[in-house]
Design a protein around this motif. Structure first.
Motif, PDB file in Angstrom:
ATOM      1  N   LEU A 165     -35.945  33.426  26.959  1.00  0.00           N
ATOM      2  CA  LEU A 165     -35.160  34.629  27.205  1.00  0.00           C
ATOM      3  C   LEU A 165     -33.826  34.273  27.852  1.00  0.00           C
ATOM      4  O   LEU A 165     -33.757  33.421  28.732  1.00  0.00           O
ATOM      5  N   GLY A 166     -32.777  34.967  27.396  1.00  0.00           N
ATOM      6  CA  GLY A 166     -31.471  34.884  28.025  1.00  0.00           C
ATOM      7  C   GLY A 166     -30.953  36.283  28.265  1.00  0.00           C
ATOM      8  O   GLY A 166     -31.617  37.278  27.957  1.00  0.00           O
ATOM      9  N   THR A 167     -29.774  36.381  28.820  1.00  0.00           N
ATOM     10  CA  THR A 167     -29.113  37.674  28.973  1.00  0.00           C
ATOM     11  C   THR A 167     -27.650  37.502  28.620  1.00  0.00           C
ATOM     12  O   THR A 167     -27.096  36.406  28.709  1.00  0.00           O
ATOM     13  N   GLN A 168     -27.005  38.604  28.202  1.00  0.00           N
ATOM     14  CA  GLN A 168     -25.590  38.554  27.843  1.00  0.00           C
ATOM     15  C   GLN A 168     -24.869  39.777  28.364  1.00  0.00           C
ATOM     16  O   GLN A 168     -25.344  40.898  28.209  1.00  0.00           O
ATOM     17  N   VAL A 169     -23.716  39.540  28.996  1.00  0.00           N
ATOM     18  CA  VAL A 169     -22.777  40.594  29.346  1.00  0.00           C
ATOM     19  C   VAL A 169     -21.496  40.420  28.527  1.00  0.00           C
ATOM     20  O   VAL A 169     -20.960  41.375  27.983  1.00  0.00           O
ATOM     21  N   GLY A 170     -21.018  39.192  28.432  1.00  0.00           N
ATOM     22  CA  GLY A 170     -19.842  38.884  27.616  1.00  0.00           C
ATOM     23  C   GLY A 170     -20.225  38.052  26.414  1.00  0.00           C
ATOM     24  O   GLY A 170     -20.098  38.467  25.266  1.00  0.00           O
ATOM     25  N   ALA A 304     -10.507  40.826  28.233  1.00  0.00           N
ATOM     26  CA  ALA A 304     -10.077  41.315  29.545  1.00  0.00           C
ATOM     27  C   ALA A 304     -10.777  42.619  29.894  1.00  0.00           C
ATOM     28  O   ALA A 304     -11.139  42.855  31.053  1.00  0.00           O
ATOM     29  N   MET A 305     -10.992  43.452  28.887  1.00  0.00           N
ATOM     30  CA  MET A 305     -11.675  44.729  29.114  1.00  0.00           C
ATOM     31  C   MET A 305     -13.101  44.518  29.611  1.00  0.00           C
ATOM     32  O   MET A 305     -13.530  45.123  30.605  1.00  0.00           O
ATOM     33  N   THR A 306     -13.846  43.670  28.926  1.00  0.00           N
ATOM     34  CA  THR A 306     -15.243  43.458  29.320  1.00  0.00           C
ATOM     35  C   THR A 306     -15.322  42.804  30.703  1.00  0.00           C
ATOM     36  O   THR A 306     -16.202  43.139  31.500  1.00  0.00           O
ATOM     37  N   SER A 307     -14.398  41.891  30.992  1.00  0.00           N
ATOM     38  CA  SER A 307     -14.385  41.265  32.321  1.00  0.00           C
ATOM     39  C   SER A 307     -14.112  42.287  33.412  1.00  0.00           C
ATOM     40  O   SER A 307     -14.744  42.267  34.483  1.00  0.00           O
ATOM     41  N   ARG A 351     -10.539  51.533  31.197  1.00  0.00           N
ATOM     42  CA  ARG A 351     -11.266  50.484  30.476  1.00  0.00           C
ATOM     43  C   ARG A 351     -12.414  51.074  29.668  1.00  0.00           C
ATOM     44  O   ARG A 351     -12.702  50.632  28.551  1.00  0.00           O
ATOM     45  N   LEU A 352     -13.082  52.072  30.220  1.00  0.00           N
ATOM     46  CA  LEU A 352     -14.157  52.723  29.475  1.00  0.00           C
ATOM     47  C   LEU A 352     -13.623  53.449  28.245  1.00  0.00           C
ATOM     48  O   LEU A 352     -14.260  53.441  27.176  1.00  0.00           O
ATOM     49  N   LEU A 353     -12.453  54.053  28.362  1.00  0.00           N
ATOM     50  CA  LEU A 353     -11.839  54.686  27.199  1.00  0.00           C
ATOM     51  C   LEU A 353     -11.478  53.661  26.135  1.00  0.00           C
ATOM     52  O   LEU A 353     -11.649  53.904  24.924  1.00  0.00           O
ATOM     53  N   GLN A 354     -10.979  52.511  26.573  1.00  0.00           N
ATOM     54  CA  GLN A 354     -10.679  51.432  25.634  1.00  0.00           C
ATOM     55  C   GLN A 354     -11.945  50.983  24.910  1.00  0.00           C
ATOM     56  O   GLN A 354     -11.944  50.766  23.698  1.00  0.00           O
ATOM     57  N   ARG A 355     -13.040  50.881  25.649  1.00  0.00           N
ATOM     58  CA  ARG A 355     -14.307  50.477  25.039  1.00  0.00           C
ATOM     59  C   ARG A 355     -14.808  51.516  24.038  1.00  0.00           C
ATOM     60  O   ARG A 355     -15.313  51.171  22.967  1.00  0.00           O
ATOM     61  N   GLY A 409     -19.021  44.507  24.044  1.00  0.00           N
ATOM     62  CA  GLY A 409     -18.313  45.744  24.329  1.00  0.00           C
ATOM     63  C   GLY A 409     -18.789  46.898  23.463  1.00  0.00           C
ATOM     64  O   GLY A 409     -18.914  48.037  23.935  1.00  0.00           O
ATOM     65  N   ILE A 410     -19.052  46.613  22.209  1.00  0.00           N
ATOM     66  CA  ILE A 410     -19.517  47.650  21.281  1.00  0.00           C
ATOM     67  C   ILE A 410     -20.970  48.020  21.553  1.00  0.00           C
ATOM     68  O   ILE A 410     -21.390  49.150  21.342  1.00  0.00           O
ATOM     69  N   GLY A 411     -21.748  47.049  22.034  1.00  0.00           N
ATOM     70  CA  GLY A 411     -23.184  47.254  22.173  1.00  0.00           C
ATOM     71  C   GLY A 411     -23.923  47.016  20.885  1.00  0.00           C
ATOM     72  O   GLY A 411     -25.066  47.453  20.710  1.00  0.00           O
ATOM     73  N   ALA A 412     -23.303  46.292  19.960  1.00  0.00           N
ATOM     74  CA  ALA A 412     -23.872  46.064  18.639  1.00  0.00           C
ATOM     75  C   ALA A 412     -24.717  44.795  18.624  1.00  0.00           C
ATOM     76  O   ALA A 412     -24.494  43.873  19.415  1.00  0.00           O
TER      77      ALA A 412
END
Length: 457
Positions: A165-170, A304-307, A351-355, A409-412
């Motif tokens: 198992l791993g995890t991902q944010v970026g 930069a947005m996700t960071s 940033r949330l609007l950009q996402r 960022g997309i959650g895809a």
């Protein structure tokens, strides 16, 4: 890169007829760990006694014809951000040394319920961020294994375990899998229940494995028991690995990293594109359709947005750790805190609007392409010799997530496959599908892996 990946799904036939056992399989994994761990350094701690007990119980179930699931007896590593009842959870961070909550993360609980053998905790970068741990790349110890799921990727790449198992944010699942020659699934956001790891809006639990079959089976066995995150429907898909499926139309996702991609890595990727076309797949690029161009335009600044989003969401955790002990976290993590300190709630909203715009641009591609492909990392794993005292900290010591932040960022869903090598080192190709289409991404990736010849550049 020459090692054949370690797999589990094809070993279970021998468990059923008595020619092999989960205990014997585990012992082979432990032997590999003994041979390679001193260099690879993938593990924080292992629970060999507990693993042997679990493997013995699995052996009995297979002998009686009553396995709990297709992954009954599979030895697994758990990234040391996720809690385990029988081992400490120290998160690669001084502030958490000795932290032992004695409870299981939701996904870990589900794995145990499926009969899997939880062998140990794998190294994470500090708090899942940029500051590296001791793990080295299993194909070249001078190079990074990637991050933040460093130990999980390296343990699978070194054939120590068939999955982890791993995890991902970026880019923390897909990029290290690319560097270590694994397949990996970064599922739809919230597709696998994160348990206690709910603090950030883009964190996702994912799977490293030596095969598509094992990758999917681990993911779906977790989802069938623990579901997805609160408020999320959980991972969709069949109870067995999706069959390989040739896509009709594939889109190329260049991202803002394309211009900086080295010539050899770019050539390897273009060979994959040529193979897709030769196999009868229509390949579209940004110049071929205005909606693809609009999507690429929306990718500018995504890293930069996700960071920024994640830095803001981790702000109070980091601040409290520093308040407890000024040296509790590294200079790299303190730099993230300093960035978040400069943000305002309005900055976060923007940033949330950009996402959200990025997500809408991606959703609009659904009628146009079956999936998107891109390099899973900007070339093979970079060399990493450590920071030099007295000099500025090395930027991105575990590699650049520029090709991974779009799916985060997309959650895809994104699946990476070890289809190319550059200079003898692995470089993965990732397949990204629409939200909740994890099975489609897996079927496309499986078809590519089974159909297209490996590329060496």
């Amino acid at each position: 890169m020459t090692a054949t990946p370690l797999t589990f799904h094809d070993a279970t036939r021998a468990f059923a007829d008595g020619a092999d056992t989960p205990r014997a399989y585990l012992e082979r994994c432990l032997e590999t760990i003994s041979l390679r761990e001193s260099v690879v350094r993938a593990w924080v701690v292992t629970n060999e006694a507990g693993a042997r007990k679990a493997a013995d119980a699995s052996t009995q179930r297979w002998r009686q014809g009553r396995p709990l699931s297709p992954i009954d007896g599979m030895p697994l590593g758990i990234k040391d951000l996720l809690e385990t009842r029988d081992m400490p959870t120290q998160m690669g961070c001084r502030a958490y040394r000795g932290n032992f909550p004695k409870r299981d993360n939701a996904a870990v609980w589900a794995l145990r319920e499926a009969g899997a053998v939880v062998l140990g905790k794998t190294v994470t970068t500090e708090l899942g961020g940029a500051h590296p741990g001791p793990t080295t790349n299993p194909f070249d110890q001078r190079r990074t294994p990637g991050g933040s799921s460093s130990g999980s990727a390296a343990a699978v790449g070194a054939r120590m375990v068939p999955a982890a198992l791993g995890t991902q944010v970026g880019g923390s699942v897909i990029r290290p899998a690319s560097y270590c020659g694994n397949v990996a699934l970064k599922p739809t956001q919230g597709g696998i229940n994160r348990g206690e790891r709910q603090a950030t809006s883009m964190s996702t639990t994912g799977i490293h494995a030596g095969s598509i079959e094992d990758m999917w089976q681990v993911a779906i066995e977790i989802a069938r028991r623990a579901g997805g995150d609160p408020g999320r429907p959980g991972l969709f898909g069949p109870p067995a690995p999706p069959a390989a499926r040739r896509p009709a139309v594939i889109g190329v996702m260049e991202t803002e990293g394309w211009a900086a991609l080295d010539d050899a890595s770019k050539a390897a990727f273009e060979q994959v594109v040529a193979q897709l076309r030769a196999a009868g797949v229509t390949v579209m690029r940004r110049a071929d359709h205005p909606m693809l161009e609009a999507f690429e335009t929306s990718l500018l600044g995504v890293q930069a947005m996700t960071s920024a989003i994640t830095g803001w969401e981790n702000h109070w955790l980091f601040r409290n750790l520093v308040a407890q002990d000024a040296d509790a976290i590294s200079a790299r993590s303190r730099a993230v805190l300093a960035m978040a300190d400069r943000m305002t709630p309005e900055d976060y909203r923007m940033r949330l609007l950009q996402r959200e715009e990025l997500r809408l641009r991606h959703a609009a591609l659904a009628p146009l392409v079956d999936a998107l492909i891109a390099p899973a990392s900007p070339g093979p794993a970079p060399l990493w010799a450590g920071d030099v005292p007295g000099q500025p900290l090395v930027a991105r010591p575990t590699g650049d997530a520029v090709f991974n932040t779009p799916s985060s960022g997309i959650g895809a869903p994104a699946v990476t496959i070890p289809l190319t090598t550059v200079g003898g080192m692995p470089m993965g190709i990732q397949v990204m599908a629409q939200v909740n289409m994890d099975a489609q991404a897996t079927a496309t990736a499986r078809w590519m892996l089974e159909t297209l010849p490996p590329v060496a550049a």
